[in-house]
Design an enzyme around this catalytic site. Structure first.
Site: not given
Ligand code: PAF
Length: 283
Positions: A61, A37, A149
């Protein structure tokens, strides 16, 4: 670094950053930040005058069998890392701010969202696309950076931005890896010590397969041997596939060019993903 939790505050903070001129870069995250990140934040910093990171564990999600409550959270640690990475603004909405009661709109991407993770995790990319579209519109960012990734996620977002004419540039960033080659992921925290030691077998296998494909070996036996070798090392592979990089359609036999190798395999209870670029000779 400013931290905002409601939409009015976000819009005001974005107006102030915009007032300083230059582009605004966005790094969407679900927290539990690692080196991967922070590399995205650095890439956004290099491309834009101001950087906003979002931290939002997106319930949309996660499937019914996937434990949202167990998703790692470390708010204080995340904010300290973002401040050290010179992030200007952190957008941390609650679920009720992101999805006010009565919400009835979702974004459904077909094409690259359909196979692989889309098949293994029904509804997952609907949640990702919906929250990313909202993050793009909420922040009004000029550019958003996503890690390679999650290659399929990156292609789904690119497709959505193209199809909906969203005024944002999507930039992919190469996968950041641990010293032994394992792709950085918040899921790595859930591996036992013994599983973590074995996890390098996944990137090692992909590297081996990529090398054999690049040497012109036929796909069938190479993939079968790689799957067998993953099983011998205690993995439960879900897929190992050579695909066209953007559409994720199967790579045509005998065609030369730049393909992508995608893999997912479970180690214990942890589903690990990885992918690599492969230059296929000929064509
Ligand atoms: O890759 C992630 O951490 C998540 O899928 C994202 C892009 C922040 C969407 O919630």
């Amino acid at each position: 670094m400013r931290v905002v939790r409601d939409l009015a505050e976000l819009r005001q903070a974005v107006r102030e950053l915009r007032g300083t001129g230059g582009r605004l870069g966005l790094v969407p995250t679900m927290g539990a930040l690692h080196q991967g990140h922070l590399a995205l934040v650095a890439a956004a910093r290099a491309a834009c005058r101001s950087v906003v990171a979002s931290i939002f564990v997106n319930p949309l999600q996660f499937g019914p069998g996937e434990d949202l409550a167990l998703y790692p959270r470390d708010q204080a640690g995340d904010l300290a890392k973002l401040a050290a990475a010179r992030c200007d603004l952190v957008w941390m909405p609650d679920v009720s701010v992101m999805y006010p009661p009565g919400g009835a709109t979702r974004i459904e991407v077909a094409g690259p969202a359909e196979g692989f993770e889309g098949k293994a995790r029904p509804g997952h990319f609907r949640g990702v696309a919906t929250v990313c579209a909202k993050l793009f519109l909420q922040t009004g960012a000029d550019l958003a950076v996503f890690g390679e990734k999650d290659w399929q996620q990156l292609q789904v977002i690119r497709r959505m931005v193209l199809d909906l004419d969203l005024p944002i540039t999507i930039q992919g960033h190469p996968t950041v890896r641990e010293p032994d080659g394992l792709a950085c992921s918040s899921r790595n925290l859930r591996l036992s010590r013994e599983e973590r030691a074995r996890a390098r077998h996944l990137p090692d296998t992909l590297l081996g397969v990529a090398g054999r494909f690049a040497a012109g070996e036929p796909a069938g036996p190479v993939v079968a041997q790689a799957l067998a070798s993953l099983r011998e090392s205690g993995f439960e592979p879900d897929y190992l596939a050579l695909v066209e990089p953007a559409s994720l359609q199967p790579w045509p036999d005998g065609q030369g060019g730049e393909a992508r190798l995608l893999a997912a395999a479970k180690l214990g209870s942890v589903r690990l993903l990885d992918n690599m670029a492969v230059r296929i000779p000929g064509g």
